[in-house]
Design a protein around this motif. Structure first.
Motif, PDB file in Angstrom:
ATOM      1  N   SER A 472     -20.193  34.024  -7.808  1.00  0.00           N
ATOM      2  CA  SER A 472     -19.394  32.765  -8.485  1.00  0.00           C
ATOM      3  C   SER A 472     -18.154  32.347  -8.072  1.00  0.00           C
ATOM      4  O   SER A 472     -17.920  31.327  -8.318  1.00  0.00           O
ATOM      5  CB  SER A 472     -20.005  32.529  -9.879  1.00  0.00           C
ATOM      6  N   GLU A 476     -15.893  28.991  -8.051  1.00  0.00           N
ATOM      7  CA  GLU A 476     -14.653  28.573  -9.182  1.00  0.00           C
ATOM      8  C   GLU A 476     -13.318  28.385  -8.728  1.00  0.00           C
ATOM      9  O   GLU A 476     -12.736  27.760  -9.325  1.00  0.00           O
ATOM     10  CB  GLU A 476     -14.875  29.871 -10.013  1.00  0.00           C
ATOM     11  N   LYS A 498      -7.268  33.748 -12.322  1.00  0.00           N
ATOM     12  CA  LYS A 498      -8.667  33.242 -12.128  1.00  0.00           C
ATOM     13  C   LYS A 498      -9.314  34.520 -11.374  1.00  0.00           C
ATOM     14  O   LYS A 498     -10.659  34.511 -12.196  1.00  0.00           O
ATOM     15  CB  LYS A 498      -8.594  31.900 -11.248  1.00  0.00           C
ATOM     16  N   SER A 502     -12.037  36.658 -13.977  1.00  0.00           N
ATOM     17  CA  SER A 502     -13.344  36.133 -13.953  1.00  0.00           C
ATOM     18  C   SER A 502     -14.433  37.192 -14.450  1.00  0.00           C
ATOM     19  O   SER A 502     -14.226  38.293 -14.443  1.00  0.00           O
ATOM     20  CB  SER A 502     -13.582  35.805 -12.411  1.00  0.00           C
TER      21      SER A 502
END
Length: 815
Positions: A472, A476, A498, A502
């Motif tokens: 994913s 993102e 990020k 995650s």
């Protein structure tokens, strides 16, 4: 106590230091290795009633000890070593070094001291527990010396030694079955110091029957000693020129062997000197060129293999592609199916040359049915080690894995069909880059992205292993911009947070930790079962192979990188721990001992580094904990006391910082503390002395207050340091008192779970961290590269140019 590998290495190299400067490295190795040999066989004879080497009383190392300091020590050492040689038919092997040679060792007192000091260095070593196996300390020590002698001997004199890493790879490439009987033969026609033969014999659980030939007399003697030091007392190493005078021959035929390994001298121009018989070596082939002996050696090896024999040979890369006569020979070898694999190695691995070399794997079994040659380009996998390159454990394992399993790995290995090799465009040329492109893909600049913005999907697709591991994450971080291009949905400064924050990255990190924990738990019983019969090499092989198996199914993370983390720790520390446990048992290995002491050249007492020192000066005791350093005992049994000490250390650091900041501000010229400074320094004593004078002289109140304040800061710092020292001493005493209370279970838990397990978990965790950093770094590069379009950059340039023009105009300057 068992001798640690690092300590042994240090002692052996210090013996070389005794001789350094008085002779060339290629000469002083004879002295050091001779004494190593005498010490080893003497210790072995004391403990092994079946030792094959007879040690006369006046030819033993104990006898050499009695000669220390005597004016005729050199002469008598020569006599003693000659007696040992005569008793074992080793004349010309172990008595080549002259310990009474004034041209090399000096004369009079100088010679007497050098020889006596050499004996003294070896005197403290104990090889009585050394096993005649591939993983014994003595063998490692010999390899260490040979490597360093080869490094210092230079190009012309370093060819006697094949790097141990290359030797191990060659031994594994032979794929010797575990049930191979000892009567099976292995042959090296250019055996040098014999290290390559020994590695092959070690790779066979039952051993092998060793044959070899070496031209240089001194190197032949090294090989003979090497065999005995490694427990291969029964061997046949002949001296002479293999090409002109092959010793393993009958009439006009060469003897043949089951296995063959060789690292012949590269491209010898005088190989035909003394050459009279070819022994059928060149039948069916062309004669090798007169001025290059590479194929002469290779054809000798082919002829020396039995009809089902296998061999691995080191040769320069030129044999793969050189034309004319060599091309004719190469073509015939390929057509006969004798070359099973070609492996390209990194440059600068070998001591005799810096040029890149290759390994040719020869296999006569089913040669006629061979339809391809397996090729590996391993030229990129190495680490720097001083002036040379070295194969890392990960590089070695990857080569062997690829060959044994015939793995096709992108830019690394593939099976090349003979039809491709024989095609007109290749014409039996085996140059590896023709068949494997190992170059990294070019980092292409995208003009459309520079003109219109966005990150090319082509660059993002190249990171597919990351997107497979974190399905994913791409969505993102990025969103489509237009066909074939994407844009970041986060600021580039936030990419790191990020990625690492995650859910999938966190799950991957935890999954890796779980894999490590599962693997370690599955091998804990094996590690706890270390006894006096454990072979260290067998142990780490079982443990490391299980680690590779555990990580092969996992995405993204390189199992060889994980393997490297384990093996680097093994070589740095864990091997010594295992050797200590094997030698002394778990309980005795964990006992603290007093540090070793010795006299230096100025007769001053020196001590090895201690973990804990109790008492002071003459009453000081220096404790060394080889297996379990005290920090592990403290962390397990005294966490509260450790926390209290940490708080005191933090307080001390704060007081020291306060002193530093205050003095930096005021102990400067014209500062409030300047009058207390001497030689650019200020101390509590200087501040106190100045305060007395300042009060007497009626100095300014600000200076008096500053002096009083800095004295208080110094006092607070001293009190904090005293508190730390006292707390450290109390904690050390608690730890020292805890060692006798440790049970075997405690010891195994501290070593296996806390020391070994904790370190390896941390190292492998670092691999995951590095992967995350690599992804973040690449995304930042792409973000920076395409952050502004050419048009935007042009507009910025025009705006800046206009500003400059305006500033110039304001200053009355016409642009």
């Amino acid at each position: 106590m068992a001798l640690k590998k690092s300590d042994l290495y240090s002692s052996l190299w210090s013996s070389a230091d005794e001789l350094r400067g008085s002779m060339d490295a290629s000469q002083y190795k004879d002295y050091v290795l001779t004494l190593l040999f005498v010490k080893y066989v003497s210790d072995k004879a004391k403990t092994d009633p079946y030792a094959l080497i007879e040690v006369p009383e006046d030819g033993s190392f104990d006898y050499l000890i009695t000669l220390k300091g005597k004016s005729d020590v050199g002469e008598k050492v020569n006599v003693a070593i000659r007696k040992l040689a005569e008793a074992n038919n080793l004349q010309g092997v172990i008595n080549n070094a002259d310990f009474d040679d004034p041209t090399k060792l000096g004369s009079g007192k100088d010679l007497q001291d050098k020889v006596s000091n050499l004996i003294g260095i070896f005197q403290d070593m104990d090889f009585s527990g050394s096993k005649a196996e591939g993983d014994d300390l003595l063998g490692d020590a010999y390899e260490y010396l040979m490597r360093h002698f080869a490094t210092q001997s230079g190009k012309s004199k370093g060819q006697f030694y094949t790097p141990a890493e290359v030797s191990r790879v060659m031994a594994q490439l032979l794929q010797i079955p575990a049930d191979t009987p000892k009567a099976t033969t292995v042959y090296d026609p250019t055996c040098g110091s014999g290290s390559l033969l020994i590695k092959v014999a070690d790779a066979a659980p039952n051993g092998l029957t060793i044959y070899g030939q070496e031209n240089d007399n001194a190197t032949w003697a090294l090989a003979r000693m090497n065999m005995i030091l490694h427990g291969n007392e029964t061997h046949e190493i002949a001296q002479g020129n293999t090409l002109s005078d092959p010793k393993f021959s009958q009439s006009d035929k060469l003897e043949t062997f089951d296995y063959l390994v060789a690292n012949p001298p590269f491209s010898v121009k005088t190989w035909k000197n003394g050459f009279e018989k070819d022994y059928g070596r060149f039948d069916g082939y062309a004669w090798p060129p007169d001025k290059n002996g590479d194929y002469a050696f290779l054809l000798h090896m082919v002829k020396s293999l039995k009809s089902t024999g296998k061999g691995v040979v080191v040769l320069p890369h030129g044999v793969l592609f050189r034309a004319n006569t060599e091309a004719t020979i190469r073509t015939e070898l390929i057509k006969r199916g004798l070359i099973k694999a070609v492996i390209g190695l990194p440059a600068n691995l070998f001591y005799g040359t810096g040029i890149p070399a290759c390994l040719l794997v020869l296999d006569k079994k089913d040669a006629q049915s061979r339809t391809g040659i397996f090729m590996i380009d391993a030229s990129k996998g190495f680490e720097k080690d001083g002036p040379k390159n070295r194969l890392r454990p990960r590089d070695m394992h990857k080569i062997v894995d690829a060959f044994v399993n015939q793995k096709q790995i992108d830019r690394y290995s593939r099976m090349v069909p003979l039809s491709e090799i024989s095609a007109p465009k290749n014409d039996y040329n085996l140059n590896i880059p023709r068949y494997i492109d190992s170059s990294e893909p070019e980092d292409i600049q995208d003009l459309h992205a520079h003109l219109q913005g966005g990150i090319p999907n082509r660059d993002l697709d190249a990171l597919q292993p990351y997107w497979d591991a974190f399905p994913s994450l791409r969505a993102e971080l990025l969103q489509p911009l237009r066909d074939g291009y994407s844009e970041l949905t986060v600021d580039k400064a936030d990419i790191h947070g990020k990625v690492t924050g995650s859910r999938e990255y966190q799950a991957f990190t935890q999954g890796t930790a779980d894999t490590v924990a599962g693997w370690w738990a599955s091998k804990r019983e094996v590690l706890a079962g270390i006894t006096s019969t454990t072979r260290a090499n067998d142990l780490i092989h079982e443990v490391s192979e299980a680690l590779l198996d555990a990580f092969r199914p996992r995405p993204l993370i390189d199992e060889y990188g994980v393997y490297e983390q384990l093996m680097s720790y093994w070589h740095a520390s864990m091997h010594d721990d295992v050797a200590l446990i094997v030698s002394e048992g778990w309980d005795d290995a964990a006992k603290p001992r007093l540090a070793r002491a010795w006299k230096d050249k100025n007769n001053k007492t020196k001590y090895e580094d201690a973990h804990i020192v109790t008492g002071t000066r003459a009453n000081a005791k220096r404790w060394v904990m080889d297996l379990i350093p005290p920090e592990y005992v403290i962390a397990r049994f005294f966490p509260n006391e450790r926390a209290e000490l940490d708080a005191l250390i933090a307080e001390q650091e704060a007081t020291s910082q306060a002193v530093e900041e205050y003095t930096e501000e005021h102990a400067v010229e014209d500062g409030l503390l300047w009058e207390a400074v001497e030689d650019d320094k200020i101390t509590k004593a200087l501040a106190t002395a100045r305060l007395r004078v300042a009060k007497h002289e009626g100095a300014e109140p600000d200076e008096v207050q500053a002096l009083q304040h800095v004295i208080k800061l110094y006092e607070a710092e001293a009190a904090a340091k005293k508190a730390v020292k006292e707390a450290t001493a109390r904690l050390n005493q608690l730890a020292l008192a805890q060692y006798p209370k440790l049970t075997t279970d405690d010891i195994q838990s501290l070593v296996i779970d806390d020391k070994w397990g904790g370190t390896i978990h941390g190292r492998i965790g670092g691999e995951v961290t590095a992967l995350g950093q690599a992804l973040v770094a690449r995304l930042r590069v792409l973000a920076d590269r395409y952050e502004s379009t050419v048009g935007e950059l042009g507009a910025q340039v025009e705006a800046l140019a206009a500003k400059v023009s305006a500033h110039l105009a304001a200053m009355g300057v016409k642009p």
